[in-house]
Design a protein around this motif. Structure first.
Motif, PDB file in Angstrom:
ATOM      1  N   ASN A  60       0.864  -1.264  -0.105  1.00 17.92           N
ATOM      2  CA  ASN A  60       0.046  -0.018   0.015  1.00 17.92           C
ATOM      3  C   ASN A  60       0.769   1.439  -0.101  1.00 17.92           C
ATOM      4  O   ASN A  60       0.581   2.362  -0.703  1.00 17.92           O
ATOM      5  N   HIS A  61       1.996   1.118   0.719  1.00 16.81           N
ATOM      6  CA  HIS A  61       3.107   2.262   0.489  1.00 16.81           C
ATOM      7  C   HIS A  61       3.477   2.662  -0.870  1.00 16.81           C
ATOM      8  O   HIS A  61       3.586   3.726  -1.102  1.00 16.81           O
ATOM      9  N   LYS A  63       2.041   1.626  -3.515  1.00 20.82           N
ATOM     10  CA  LYS A  63       0.973   2.081  -4.499  1.00 20.82           C
ATOM     11  C   LYS A  63       0.544   3.218  -4.164  1.00 20.82           C
ATOM     12  O   LYS A  63       0.444   4.201  -5.122  1.00 20.82           O
ATOM     13  N   ALA A  64       0.650   3.934  -2.974  1.00 20.57           N
ATOM     14  CA  ALA A  64       0.328   5.248  -2.615  1.00 20.57           C
ATOM     15  C   ALA A  64       1.451   6.181  -3.258  1.00 20.57           C
ATOM     16  O   ALA A  64       1.208   7.528  -3.876  1.00 20.57           O
ATOM     17  N   ASP A  70      -3.235  10.191  -1.219  1.00 20.61           N
ATOM     18  CA  ASP A  70      -3.301   9.747   0.249  1.00 20.61           C
ATOM     19  C   ASP A  70      -3.730   8.274   0.450  1.00 20.61           C
ATOM     20  O   ASP A  70      -4.524   7.831  -0.161  1.00 20.61           O
ATOM     21  N   ASP A  71      -3.273   7.845   1.466  1.00 22.29           N
ATOM     22  CA  ASP A  71      -3.820   6.493   1.973  1.00 22.29           C
ATOM     23  C   ASP A  71      -4.542   6.615   2.994  1.00 22.29           C
ATOM     24  O   ASP A  71      -5.204   5.237   3.308  1.00 22.29           O
ATOM     25  N   GLU A  72      -5.129   7.860   3.522  1.00 26.28           N
ATOM     26  CA  GLU A  72      -6.099   7.616   4.591  1.00 26.28           C
ATOM     27  C   GLU A  72      -5.768   6.844   5.817  1.00 26.28           C
ATOM     28  O   GLU A  72      -6.777   6.140   6.303  1.00 26.28           O
ATOM     29  N   TRP A  74      -4.409   3.799   6.281  1.00 25.54           N
ATOM     30  CA  TRP A  74      -4.302   2.385   6.068  1.00 25.54           C
ATOM     31  C   TRP A  74      -2.960   1.910   6.242  1.00 25.54           C
ATOM     32  O   TRP A  74      -2.622   0.897   7.009  1.00 25.54           O
ATOM     33  N   ILE A  75      -1.820   2.735   5.909  1.00 22.81           N
ATOM     34  CA  ILE A  75      -0.440   2.067   5.917  1.00 22.81           C
ATOM     35  C   ILE A  75      -0.166   2.038   7.438  1.00 22.81           C
ATOM     36  O   ILE A  75       0.373   1.136   7.577  1.00 22.81           O
ATOM     37  N   PRO A 207      -9.656   3.723   0.208  1.00 24.33           N
ATOM     38  CA  PRO A 207      -8.782   4.996  -0.035  1.00 24.33           C
ATOM     39  C   PRO A 207      -8.880   5.361  -1.480  1.00 24.33           C
ATOM     40  O   PRO A 207      -8.615   4.275  -2.341  1.00 24.33           O
ATOM     41  N   HIS A 209      -5.963   6.075  -3.016  1.00 22.13           N
ATOM     42  CA  HIS A 209      -4.823   5.251  -3.562  1.00 22.13           C
ATOM     43  C   HIS A 209      -4.971   4.120  -4.065  1.00 22.13           C
ATOM     44  O   HIS A 209      -4.262   3.395  -4.790  1.00 22.13           O
ATOM     45  N   LEU A 210      -5.904   3.277  -3.610  1.00 26.32           N
ATOM     46  CA  LEU A 210      -6.395   1.935  -4.015  1.00 26.32           C
ATOM     47  C   LEU A 210      -7.276   1.876  -5.222  1.00 26.32           C
ATOM     48  O   LEU A 210      -7.512   0.788  -5.735  1.00 26.32           O
TER      49      LEU A 210
END
Length: 211
Positions: A60-61, A63-64, A70-72, A74-75, A207, A209-210
């Motif tokens: 996720n890092h 991908k963001a 922003d990952d909101e 999650w990371i 989020p 970024h996903l």
């Protein structure tokens, strides 16, 4: 801990059946090695459990960063989960005191699971989080059995390790049962959060970024 409850998300979709089957295979392999040796079983359990949060956090890092969104949160939550599971492992290493042979098996198992879980996450993040949700369901059951054995006198309620006392800010005279209660509560939280992560993929409540 009166609010704790054993939960199970009934599999109704192909992805959920797949995730549940993967979990049952992991459970079967775990039982082959340690069965009812709860402390040593917990070492293996926590070795595996410490992997998903770090793997998911890393993906996720990246991908963001790649999408510059922003990952909101999650990371950070995923990495906090990995750190929490790592502390569980440190606590049970103090309790179980595994031999060098058992430590070698732990390292091999960890390496294999990093590869397998990483592949699952790349193929389907939804299934990967569902696997963790089901895995944590089994962890909650396992720690409940552990507590029952302590209550029945089959496992000694020894003094809590100092590392657990400091991590959970327990009284200096805390016992093993107090530690297991704290750990089981952590696992219940990870169970619920990972099922909610998987649900978010199904409802597209993700989020930025996903997407």
């Amino acid at each position: 801990m009166s609010d704790f409850e054993i939960k199970h998300k009934q599999a109704s979709k192909l992805s959920e059946h797949t995730a549940y089957k993967i979990t049952q295979i992991l459970k079967f392999l775990l039982n082959i090695f340690y069965g009812k040796k709860y402390a040593k079983r917990a070492v293996i359990l926590e070795t595996i459990a410490a992997v998903p949060g770090m793997v998911a956090g890393m993906f996720n890092h990246l991908k963001a960063l790649r999408r510059m969104k922003d990952d909101e949160g999650w990371i950070r939550e995923l990495l906090d989960e990995a750190e929490n599971e790592r502390m569980h492992l440190m606590i049970f290493l103090d309790i179980a005191k595994p031999s060098w042979v058992e430590r070698t098996l732990v390292l091999i198992g960890q390496g294999a699971f990093i590869f397998v879980y990483g592949l699952i996450y790349l193929l389907s993040s939804k299934i990967a989080h569902r696997v963790v949700g089901y895995f944590e369901e089994e962890a909650c059951k396992s720690y409940t059995e552990y507590l029952n054995k302590i209550d029945d006198g089959e496992v000694d309620n020894v003094a809590a390790p100092q590392i657990a006392i400091e991590y959970y800010q327990l009284p200096s005279d805390a016992k093993l049962r107090d530690v297991i209660l704290k750990i089981r509560n952590d696992e219940a939280n990870h169970r619920d959060r990972n099922h909610s992560f998987a649900d978010a993929y199904e409802t597209n409540n993700l989020p930025q970024h996903l997407y």
